[in-house]
Design a protein around this motif. Structure first.
Motif, PDB file in Angstrom:
ATOM      1  N   PHE A  14       0.843  -1.189   0.000  1.00 37.43           N
ATOM      2  CA  PHE A  14       0.000   0.000   0.000  1.00 37.43           C
ATOM      3  C   PHE A  14       0.880   1.241   0.000  1.00 37.43           C
ATOM      4  O   PHE A  14       1.913   1.280   0.651  1.00 37.43           O
ATOM      5  CB  PHE A  14      -0.907   0.023   1.233  1.00 37.43           C
ATOM      6  N   PHE A  53       0.524   5.315   0.765  1.00 40.64           N
ATOM      7  CA  PHE A  53      -0.342   6.328   1.375  1.00 40.64           C
ATOM      8  C   PHE A  53       0.223   7.710   1.087  1.00 40.64           C
ATOM      9  O   PHE A  53       1.434   7.918   1.167  1.00 40.64           O
ATOM     10  CB  PHE A  53      -0.428   6.122   2.889  1.00 40.64           C
ATOM     11  N   HIS A  64      -5.061  10.827  -5.876  1.00 41.47           N
ATOM     12  CA  HIS A  64      -6.363  10.326  -5.420  1.00 41.47           C
ATOM     13  C   HIS A  64      -7.537  10.737  -6.304  1.00 41.47           C
ATOM     14  O   HIS A  64      -8.672  10.806  -5.839  1.00 41.47           O
ATOM     15  CB  HIS A  64      -6.634  10.804  -3.988  1.00 41.47           C
ATOM     16  N   TYR A  89      -4.139   8.438   3.148  1.00 45.07           N
ATOM     17  CA  TYR A  89      -5.081   7.625   2.378  1.00 45.07           C
ATOM     18  C   TYR A  89      -4.301   6.798   1.371  1.00 45.07           C
ATOM     19  O   TYR A  89      -3.318   7.257   0.796  1.00 45.07           O
ATOM     20  CB  TYR A  89      -6.076   8.505   1.618  1.00 45.07           C
ATOM     21  N   ASN A  90      -4.792   5.592   1.145  1.00 46.61           N
ATOM     22  CA  ASN A  90      -4.189   4.676   0.188  1.00 46.61           C
ATOM     23  C   ASN A  90      -4.400   5.182  -1.242  1.00 46.61           C
ATOM     24  O   ASN A  90      -5.500   5.566  -1.613  1.00 46.61           O
ATOM     25  CB  ASN A  90      -4.835   3.297   0.366  1.00 46.61           C
ATOM     26  N   THR A 116      -5.211   4.095  -4.357  1.00 42.69           N
ATOM     27  CA  THR A 116      -5.791   2.818  -4.790  1.00 42.69           C
ATOM     28  C   THR A 116      -5.333   2.368  -6.169  1.00 42.69           C
ATOM     29  O   THR A 116      -5.204   1.175  -6.407  1.00 42.69           O
ATOM     30  CB  THR A 116      -7.336   2.877  -4.761  1.00 42.69           C
ATOM     31  N   GLN A 138      -2.330   0.231  -5.763  1.00 41.39           N
ATOM     32  CA  GLN A 138      -2.420  -0.740  -4.675  1.00 41.39           C
ATOM     33  C   GLN A 138      -1.783  -2.084  -5.006  1.00 41.39           C
ATOM     34  O   GLN A 138      -1.180  -2.710  -4.153  1.00 41.39           O
ATOM     35  CB  GLN A 138      -3.885  -0.947  -4.290  1.00 41.39           C
TER      36      GLN A 138
END
Length: 147
Positions: free
Chosen positions: A14, A16, A28, A38-39, A41, A44
């Motif tokens: 992950f 972040f 993001h 926050y990851n 995504t 990921q």
């Protein structure tokens, strides 16, 4: 005793990011500033081993040696081949393989490859890319003077 291979441990890693989200540099899909991690995504399933952060862009280096970029590429610093590029999610930077290390300036980016070649792109003002020009460069180019 069974030995665990490192790559199996890192298979689901992950990344972040948090802080100032202006220009989409956090990856993001927005320009929202984040006050907690926050990851990212979209990355990921990638094994990200390092990051380099410029003024308005971010670079991410995978364990496999590929580079991803996001943010404001107004001088070509994202390396996508376009000026005035804006990416709020990380995109693959074409033309670079087996990257060992990354660096990001305010408006330019640099990558060191495993074989020792050094690539630069972005704002070329005052010759800072080492490419014998002060023009902006929108895709990674080898610094020939250092080969």
């Amino acid at each position: 005793m069974r030995r665990i291979r490192e790559e199996s441990v890192l298979a689901d890693s992950f990344l972040f990011t948090w802080g100032d989200g202006n220009d989409g540099k956090l990856g993001h899909q927005s320009e929202e500033s984040l006050f907690v991690p926050y990851n990212v995504t979209i990355l990921q399933r990638m094994r990200i081993k390092s990051c380099a952060l410029g003024r308005k862009h971010s670079l991410f280096l995978s364990a496999e040696g590929t580079v991803f970029a996001c943010g404001n590429g107004q001088y070509g610093q994202l390396g996508t081949g376009a000026v005035l590029d804006f990416r709020s999610t990380p995109v693959h930077v074409q033309g670079l393989q087996r990257v060992k290390q990354l660096s990001a300036g305010d408006y330019h980016s640099v990558a060191l490859l495993e074989g020792g070649a050094l690539y630069a792109w972005g704002s070329g003002s005052w010759g800072k890319l080492g490419l014998a020009t002060d023009n902006n460069v929108t895709a990674p180019r080898v610094i020939a003077a250092l080969t």
